[in-house]
Design a protein around this motif. Structure first.
Motif, PDB file in Angstrom:
ATOM      1  N   GLU A   1      23.250  49.200  70.296  1.00  0.00           N
ATOM      2  CA  GLU A   1      21.812  49.238  70.017  1.00  0.00           C
ATOM      3  C   GLU A   1      21.354  48.087  69.118  1.00  0.00           C
ATOM      4  OE1 GLU A   1      19.543  51.305  71.400  1.00  0.00           O
ATOM      5  OE2 GLU A   1      21.245  51.944  72.620  1.00  0.00           O
TER       6      GLU A   1
ATOM      7  N   VAL B   1      11.168  52.983  67.968  1.00  0.00           N
ATOM      8  CA  VAL B   1      11.658  53.859  66.901  1.00  0.00           C
ATOM      9  C   VAL B   1      12.052  55.243  67.418  1.00  0.00           C
ATOM     10  CG1 VAL B   1      10.936  55.049  64.780  1.00  0.00           C
ATOM     11  CG2 VAL B   1      10.425  52.622  65.087  1.00  0.00           C
TER      12      VAL B   1
ATOM     13  N   LEU C   1      22.099  56.611  66.040  1.00  0.00           N
ATOM     14  CA  LEU C   1      21.897  55.508  66.976  1.00  0.00           C
ATOM     15  C   LEU C   1      21.824  54.161  66.262  1.00  0.00           C
ATOM     16  CD1 LEU C   1      21.556  55.227  70.040  1.00  0.00           C
ATOM     17  CD2 LEU C   1      19.091  55.293  69.693  1.00  0.00           C
ATOM     18  N   GLU C   2      21.322  54.168  65.028  1.00  0.00           N
ATOM     19  CA  GLU C   2      21.189  52.906  64.289  1.00  0.00           C
ATOM     20  C   GLU C   2      22.541  52.270  63.979  1.00  0.00           C
ATOM     21  OE1 GLU C   2      20.820  56.273  61.268  1.00  0.00           O
ATOM     22  OE2 GLU C   2      20.185  55.886  63.308  1.00  0.00           O
TER      23      GLU C   2
ATOM     24  N   TRP D   1       9.504  52.232  59.128  1.00  0.00           N
ATOM     25  CA  TRP D   1      10.215  51.264  59.963  1.00  0.00           C
ATOM     26  C   TRP D   1       9.361  50.007  60.026  1.00  0.00           C
ATOM     27  CZ3 TRP D   1      14.759  52.555  62.783  1.00  0.00           C
ATOM     28  CH2 TRP D   1      15.143  53.892  62.702  1.00  0.00           C
TER      29      TRP D   1
ATOM     30  N   PHE E   1      15.673  56.875  67.894  1.00  0.00           N
ATOM     31  CA  PHE E   1      16.480  57.144  66.704  1.00  0.00           C
ATOM     32  C   PHE E   1      16.303  58.578  66.213  1.00  0.00           C
ATOM     33  CE2 PHE E   1      15.970  52.609  66.962  1.00  0.00           C
ATOM     34  CZ  PHE E   1      17.264  52.159  66.756  1.00  0.00           C
ATOM     35  N   TYR E   2      15.275  59.255  66.712  1.00  0.00           N
ATOM     36  CA  TYR E   2      15.048  60.664  66.383  1.00  0.00           C
ATOM     37  C   TYR E   2      15.489  61.581  67.517  1.00  0.00           C
ATOM     38  CZ  TYR E   2      13.036  58.734  62.345  1.00  0.00           C
ATOM     39  OH  TYR E   2      12.913  58.025  61.174  1.00  0.00           O
TER      40      TYR E   2
ATOM     41  N   ASN F   1      23.221  59.038  59.393  1.00  0.00           N
ATOM     42  CA  ASN F   1      21.902  59.560  59.776  1.00  0.00           C
ATOM     43  C   ASN F   1      20.800  58.984  58.893  1.00  0.00           C
ATOM     44  OD1 ASN F   1      22.544  61.061  57.526  1.00  0.00           O
ATOM     45  ND2 ASN F   1      21.910  63.012  58.378  1.00  0.00           N
TER      46      ASN F   1
ATOM     47  N   ALA G   1      18.198  57.339  59.846  1.00  0.00           N
ATOM     48  CA  ALA G   1      16.881  57.580  60.421  1.00  0.00           C
ATOM     49  C   ALA G   1      16.341  58.950  60.012  1.00  0.00           C
ATOM     50  CB  ALA G   1      16.934  57.489  61.941  1.00  0.00           C
TER      51      ALA G   1
END
Length: 193
Positions: free
Chosen positions: A89, A74, A83-84, A164, A77-78, A119, A121
């Protein structure tokens, strides 16, 4: 109605995943307000009116993120916005999230528009890496081949909390869904058609 359902499900699932400790909640979401009722109904709250209040202990250093852990899956993604939505990915996802993300890619490539916010995440909050890095807290709970990573952070004074969901596949952790408790959405609920 959906907000209540998501909130109720997340609250019900947290004790089952071992996320019900008072200290745990305080670490993730901050201390309760001074007039909040004590968690121990049998004992009165401590007297804090003395001239010398007790010293506040220093916060414990964050535990290191173990390679291959659900939190390690996880964390990127921060560190990298959007990135998601990067097809490269997609190896980190399984259904139902993978199908939704694949359909979103197809919709974008067709020129018919966007389905997902770039965004997610960040709970669709404004990107403020400094504020997120400063306030980001995570809690991981593993139950057999399933895991949850609860992420909390604040941007411009607004608290955000995401969950998540992951499953172990071939010895590694894959993301099966992402839901926002504060934003009332889940990736698995999008149609992207």
């Amino acid at each position: 109605m959906l907000r209540r359902l998501v909130l109720a499900l997340s609250l019900v699932s947290m004790p089952a995943a071992g996320l019900n400790g008072g200290a745990l909640a305080q670490d993730l979401f901050g201390a309760p307000p001074p007039n909040a009722p004590s968690g121990d109904a049998g004992n009165p709250p401590a007297d804090t009116s003395s001239a010398n209040p007790p010293a506040t202990p220093a916060p414990a250093p964050a535990a290191p993120v173990l390679p291959g852990s659900p939190t390690a899956v996880v964390k990127p993604f921060y560190e990298h916005l959007g990135l998601e939505l990067d097809p490269a990915e997609r190896k980190n996802f399984i259904d139902p999230a993978k199908t939704v993300l694949d359909k979103s890619d197809a919709l974008r490539k067709s020129g018919q528009g966007e389905c997902l916010d770039p965004n997610m995440a960040l709970d669709n909050a404004d990107y403020d890496k400094l504020a997120i890095d400063k306030s980001l807290k995570t809690i991981e709970a593993v139950n057999g081949d399933e895991a949850k990573v609860v992420v909390a952070f604040a941007v411009e004074g607004n608290a955000h909390r995401l969950e998540w969901k992951l499953r172990r596949v071939d010895g590694g952790w894959k993301i099966s869904d992402l839901l926002s408790v504060t934003g009332e959405w889940a990736v698995s609920q999008y149609q992207c058609e």
